[in-house]
Design a protein around this motif. Structure first.
Motif, PDB file in Angstrom:
ATOM      1  N   GLU A 234      -7.306  -3.388   2.829  1.00  0.00           N
ATOM      2  CA  GLU A 234      -7.381  -3.225   1.378  1.00  0.00           C
ATOM      3  C   GLU A 234      -6.108  -2.565   0.847  1.00  0.00           C
ATOM      4  O   GLU A 234      -5.634  -2.905  -0.242  1.00  0.00           O
ATOM      5  CB  GLU A 234      -8.604  -2.391   1.008  1.00  0.00           C
ATOM      6  N   THR A 235      -5.531  -1.648   1.603  1.00  0.00           N
ATOM      7  CA  THR A 235      -4.267  -1.026   1.210  1.00  0.00           C
ATOM      8  C   THR A 235      -3.185  -2.081   1.070  1.00  0.00           C
ATOM      9  O   THR A 235      -2.390  -2.059   0.115  1.00  0.00           O
ATOM     10  CB  THR A 235      -3.839   0.027   2.247  1.00  0.00           C
ATOM     11  N   ALA A 236      -3.121  -3.010   2.021  1.00  0.00           N
ATOM     12  CA  ALA A 236      -2.134  -4.080   1.957  1.00  0.00           C
ATOM     13  C   ALA A 236      -2.314  -4.911   0.688  1.00  0.00           C
ATOM     14  O   ALA A 236      -1.336  -5.305   0.036  1.00  0.00           O
ATOM     15  CB  ALA A 236      -2.233  -4.964   3.197  1.00  0.00           C
ATOM     16  N   LYS A 237      -3.565  -5.187   0.309  1.00  0.00           N
ATOM     17  CA  LYS A 237      -3.836  -5.952  -0.912  1.00  0.00           C
ATOM     18  C   LYS A 237      -3.365  -5.197  -2.145  1.00  0.00           C
ATOM     19  O   LYS A 237      -2.761  -5.772  -3.054  1.00  0.00           O
ATOM     20  CB  LYS A 237      -5.334  -6.253  -1.022  1.00  0.00           C
ATOM     21  N   ILE A 238      -3.626  -3.886  -2.167  1.00  0.00           N
ATOM     22  CA  ILE A 238      -3.212  -3.072  -3.311  1.00  0.00           C
ATOM     23  C   ILE A 238      -1.690  -3.060  -3.433  1.00  0.00           C
ATOM     24  O   ILE A 238      -1.127  -3.214  -4.532  1.00  0.00           O
ATOM     25  CB  ILE A 238      -3.761  -1.635  -3.172  1.00  0.00           C
ATOM     26  N   LEU A 239      -0.997  -2.872  -2.314  1.00  0.00           N
ATOM     27  CA  LEU A 239       0.469  -2.867  -2.335  1.00  0.00           C
ATOM     28  C   LEU A 239       1.015  -4.209  -2.807  1.00  0.00           C
ATOM     29  O   LEU A 239       1.994  -4.263  -3.561  1.00  0.00           O
ATOM     30  CB  LEU A 239       1.013  -2.536  -0.943  1.00  0.00           C
TER      31      LEU A 239
END
Length: 212
Positions: A123-128
């Motif tokens: 999910e962090t990768a998606k946010i970035l």
């Protein structure tokens, strides 16, 4: 002609292989490993500090958190804090929920640092990725239209950002402290140094460009 890739820098000390792998799947991103003085990721003038929930709680308990946040707040870049993990990740820590909520409120309100929330590295990768593409789109639109800020405060901030080593956050601090652009440009070195993030060297450079 292929569109230019969006650069996304990540700190070479960041141990988050899943995030880097997920980001590498996006063909419109250009991942660049480098040593960042602040933050874990840098994109379009923004620095993003990533903390897992256990790291956040541990740094709050041992007193490191607010010194880290203060350094982020003094950066000429925009900054954000991304918190990653599930609530059960900190079940073993003896910390009151109110203390954690109070710390997050202080970071948001007193230090003006937005907080992003993620449950996992995926999910962090998606946010970035969302941040990178949205910031890139906004910058592209500004370049095409030549649009300048219309609101009075934005016009003032736009002017202050033309000063040496003054980014968006520092411009906002200057305007809040002095209340007007005129007061900033007529301020002495000593007065400028009363603003957080401005030392003697930076104050001297600002006065030099204004009086040359």
């Amino acid at each position: 002609m292929a569109a230019a890739k969006i650069p996304l820098f990540y700190d070479d000390r960041e141990h988050a292989e899943k995030i880097i792998y997920e980001l590498s799947l996006h063909e419109d991103l250009s991942l660049i490993k480098k040593r960042l003085k602040l933050g874990d990721y840098q994109l379009n003038g923004w620095l993003i500090e990533r903390k897992t929930l256990p790291d956040l709680v541990q740094s709050l308990c041992d007193g490191r958190l607010f010194s880290q946040v203060a350094r982020l707040a003094q950066s000429p870049n925009h900054t954000a804090l991304l918190i990653e993990g599930y609530t059960q990740d900190i079940a073993c820590y003896q910390i009151r929920r109110e203390a954690l909520i109070g710390a997050l409120c202080s970071i948001s309100i007193n230090f003006h640092i937005p907080i992003l929330r993620s449950l996992s590295q995926t999910e962090t990768a998606k946010i970035l990725y969302f941040c990178a593409t949205q910031l890139n789109r906004r910058e592209h639109e500004l370049t095409l239209t030549g649009r300048k800020p219309k609101r009075k405060k934005n016009q003032q901030l736009f002017i202050l950002q033309s000063l040496p080593e003054v980014g968006p956050k520092l411009a906002n601090k200057l305007l809040c402290h002095f209340a007007s652009v005129e007061a900033v440009v007529t301020a002495s070195e000593e007065a400028l140094m009363q603003v957080g993030g401005i030392g003697k060297n930076k104050a001297s450079k600002i006065r030099e460009v204004l009086t040359r």
